[in-house]
Structures are given as C-alpha cells and as structure tokens.
Design a protein around this motif. Structure first.
Motif, short mmCIF file in Angstrom:
data_model
loop_
_atom_site.label_atom_id
_atom_site.label_comp_id
_atom_site.label_asym_id
_atom_site.label_seq_id
_atom_site.Cartn_x
_atom_site.Cartn_y
_atom_site.Cartn_z
N GLU A 1 0.85 -1.19 0.00
CA GLU A 1 0.00 0.00 0.00
C GLU A 1 0.89 1.24 0.00
O GLU A 1 1.92 1.27 0.67
N GLY A 2 0.51 2.26 -0.77
CA GLY A 2 1.34 3.45 -0.79
C GLY A 2 0.75 4.56 -1.64
O GLY A 2 -0.10 4.33 -2.50
N LEU A 3 1.25 5.76 -1.39
CA LEU A 3 0.88 6.95 -2.17
C LEU A 3 2.11 7.43 -2.93
O LEU A 3 3.19 7.55 -2.34
N VAL A 4 1.93 7.71 -4.22
CA VAL A 4 3.04 8.21 -5.04
C VAL A 4 2.65 9.52 -5.71
O VAL A 4 1.47 9.84 -5.86
N GLU A 5 3.67 10.24 -6.13
CA GLU A 5 3.51 11.42 -6.99
C GLU A 5 4.12 11.09 -8.34
O GLU A 5 5.22 10.53 -8.42
N ILE A 6 3.41 11.42 -9.41
CA ILE A 6 3.94 11.21 -10.75
C ILE A 6 5.09 12.18 -10.97
O ILE A 6 4.94 13.39 -10.80
N VAL A 7 6.26 11.64 -11.36
CA VAL A 7 7.43 12.47 -11.62
C VAL A 7 7.58 12.76 -13.11
O VAL A 7 7.77 13.90 -13.52
N SER A 8 7.51 11.72 -13.93
CA SER A 8 7.66 11.89 -15.38
C SER A 8 7.05 10.70 -16.08
O SER A 8 6.88 9.63 -15.49
N CYS A 9 6.74 10.90 -17.38
CA CYS A 9 6.02 9.87 -18.13
C CYS A 9 6.69 9.59 -19.45
O CYS A 9 7.25 10.49 -20.10
N GLY A 10 6.61 8.33 -19.89
CA GLY A 10 7.07 7.96 -21.22
C GLY A 10 6.14 8.48 -22.29
O GLY A 10 5.03 8.96 -22.02
N SER A 11 6.57 8.37 -23.53
CA SER A 11 5.85 8.99 -24.64
C SER A 11 4.50 8.36 -24.92
O SER A 11 3.63 8.98 -25.53
N ARG A 12 4.28 7.12 -24.52
CA ARG A 12 3.02 6.43 -24.82
C ARG A 12 2.07 6.38 -23.63
O ARG A 12 1.04 5.72 -23.69
#
Length: 383
Positions: free
Chosen positions: A106-117
């Motif tokens: 279980e956990g909470l994350v923050e989106i840092v970066s995303c791939g192109s797709r």
C-alpha cells in the motif's frame, strides 16, 4: 541545416524525436531510489536489507513515481515471512546480487515523469495509489505502468497520510458492509477488534450509511477513554471481550435487535461469540485472525439460525472489481475531504536520503498489528 531536417523528416525521425521528448522530462534525470529488499522469506529483522539503485528516465508506457507515504500493514510482515498467499516477484532488476523483492503493498506516489506512450491525462505532480498488491512500496522511487496506479483526480483537502491508507483498511470495511447481509438504515452489525484500522473505518462508514454497530475491544486499563473515543466516531455500543462473553449482559445489549452482520478479525473464542450473537440468517465475515487461533461455530447457530460464514480478502476482491474499487476510493476520499471520515492513529517513521536501516526496521520489527489501533507509516522526505 534545412537539408538535414528534410532528411530527418523523410526518414520519419523528427516524429520519433518529438515523441520521445516527453520521456526525458524527469526533473532528476536518473532518480536514486532507496528501498528495503529481501531475497529470502523469513523474520523481517533477519532478511531485510537497505539497498540503493538508479532509475532511468521513463520510456514508452513507463511512469516514474516518487513515493510520498507507505503504510506498514500486518499483511506486509506476513508476506516477508512467506506465510501470506500473495507472493512478490523476486527479480534482478533492482541491481542486487541475487533476485530480490521490495516489500509493501500500500502506498501513495507522486507522478514524476512519463514515457511517450502514457495516457496524456496522467501528468507530473498528480497523486496516485497502487491499484493492487505486490508492487513493492517500501522505497523512495520506482517505475510503474498505468495499470499499477489509481490516479487521485482531486487531492485538495486530503493529506498524504489519508490518501496512502485508503486502499486497505477503509476499503475492507466498505466492502464488507456493502456486499454482505444487505444492511439497510437502522440495521445492526457487530465486530471485534473495533479499535483497529478496519474497525474504526467500519464504525464511520456504518454511521454514514445509517447502520448501528456493537463494537468489541480487548480489556485494557484505559477502556473508558477508548469506549468514548469509538462512540464519538459513531459506535452505538462499545463493550469489552469480557462483557461479550457474558451471555446475560449480551442478551440485554441485543434485546429487540436482530444482528445481521458480524465482522471477525480475531478468531478463537471471540469469533465463536460473534456467531452466537448473530440473528437469524446472519452473516459472519472473517477478514483476519489476529489471535492465530481457530474458531468453532455452534451447531445451533447453523441449524436453527441458518447463519452464513464467509471469508473476505481485499486483495482478491480488488483484482476482480477494478471499476468498483476506483469508485469506492472516490467515495471514501470524498468523505475524508468533507470531514466525515476521521484518520486512524498513526505512527510515522521519517525516511530521507540518510535514514539508516536500523531506523526503518524499528516499526517493521514491532510488526504494528491491527490490535494496536495505530498504523505504522513510512513518510518520505523529498531530497
């Protein structure tokens, strides 16, 4: 320069270069992740190690995430010990010398970066929780896919700790109250371990849905304080295990009330007492066994009251009901946002770049149980 660009266009490379631009949008380049790992099942203090590895910028459908908070649940301890049905994947992908896994479900994350797709609706800065078990949440950074995450669309009015703890305890209580026994406004349910994370959640969700509750807790020196605390959450009755064993006392408590649902986290004699208290056609749901003792169901309860016994496991339910789980998370977080759902007591361990293994092991070794009424949480400091 122009002929060169023309050649790139003809080769279709400009499109590919532009498409890959998003994948290198990380603020940190190669993130440095610190994690707890284990290569063999066993006692946590003997098998857990602190490990560091680098995470490259994301590509294609990969999402880089930063962990904000990661709870420590009894199931996580059981998983490290190798006695939990869900087994993690042991891999060399963490850069360890032997195949290893990261504990934590279980956990909470923050989106840092995303791939192109990656779906454009998923953006850096958004919060998300894990969609299912076995991701390995006791770490600071990781790479994920969209299927691993449930995006929290609106984080206003929600603390990181509230978001991090929504998918196990409140969700378990929500499902058991909603999908068994067909409870309606004014109906009663009874539960043991009522001061646990699930127990406190059940009291509050029951109150919001108009249900009444009889809540059993262990005897303790500060019992009056605890009883008042659970009544303030919405518990109709709060009694001790000793009181629950007294059949005359329970006859007075349940007089004129047909108990349709019983929630069992303890097992042993406590669960047997719940079966006796249930009304005709009642349902006994077992979701834990903190006493590690089996229980028996009186034959009279089965024959003459036709009670039904079930088991419930939130991990299995979540895999089968992805859409329902997302809606459930939205429901619970809306109650949190509106101030209608109160936090359970926490015990926080700060995790920063220089935190040592001994510090991280303290809450793990304690194996903070549902009995304690306090949830252990790793709270990550952004370096």
């Amino acid at each position: 320069m122009l002929p060169f660009m023309h050649m790139l266009r003809r080769a279709g490379l400009v499109k590919r270069i532009l498409a890959t631009r998003r994948q290198y949008s990380s603020r940190f380049g190669y993130e440095h992740s610190r994690c707890l790992v284990f290569s063999n099942f066993g006692q946590p203090e003997k098998v857990l190690k602190l490990h560091s590895y680098s995470i490259p910028p994301p590509y294609d459908d990969i999402i880089n995430v930063r962990f904000i908070a990661s709870p420590i649940n009894p199931a996580d301890i059981n998983q490290i010990e190798g006695v939990y049905p869900e087994k993690p994947e042991f891999t060399l992908g963490l850069g360890t010398g032997e195949k290893s896994a990261v504990p934590g479900n279980e956990g909470l994350v923050e989106i840092v970066s995303c791939g192109s797709r990656v779906n454009p609706s998923i953006r850096p800065g958004q919060w998300a929780i894990m969609s299912g078990p076995n991701f390995g949440t006791w770490r600071t950074y990781a790479q994920a896919k969209e299927s691993n995450l449930i995006i929290i669309p609106d984080r206003e009015g929600i603390s990181p700790l509230q978001a991090a703890t929504v998918s196990v305890n409140p969700s378990t209580a929500y499902c058991m109250l909603k999908y068994f026994a067909g409870l309606g406004s004014g109906d009663y349910f009874i539960q043991n371990a009522a001061n646990s994370g699930v127990g406190r959640s059940a009291i509050q969700i029951g109150r919001l849905w108009g249900f009444k509750s009889i809540n059993i807790v262990r005897d303790r020196p500060d019992i009056d304080r605890l009883k008042e605390e659970l009544r303030l959450l919405g518990g109709t009755e709060v009694i001790t295990e000793t009181e629950a064993k007294d059949r005359r006392y329970m006859a007075k408590i349940t007089e004129g009330r047909s108990i349709k649902l019983a929630l069992n986290c303890v097992g042993g004699e406590s669960a047997t007492n719940l079966a006796r208290i249930l009304g005709h056609n009642g349902h006994l749901i077992t979701y834990g066994a903190m006493s590690k003792s089996p229980f028996s169901v009186p034959a009279s309860a089965l024959i003459f009251k036709n009670i039904h016994c079930h088991g419930f496991w939130i991990s299995a339910w979540s895999k089968r009901n992805e859409a329902a789980k997302s809606q459930m998370i939205r429901d619970i977080l809306s109650w949190v946002r509106d101030g209608e759902f109160t936090d359970i007591p926490y015990e926080i361990t700060k995790w920063s770049g220089d935190t040592e293994l001994e510090t991280l092991m303290e809450p793990v070794k304690r194996g903070i149980s549902e009995y304690s009424g306090r949830k252990g949480i790793f709270l990550m400091d952004e370096d």
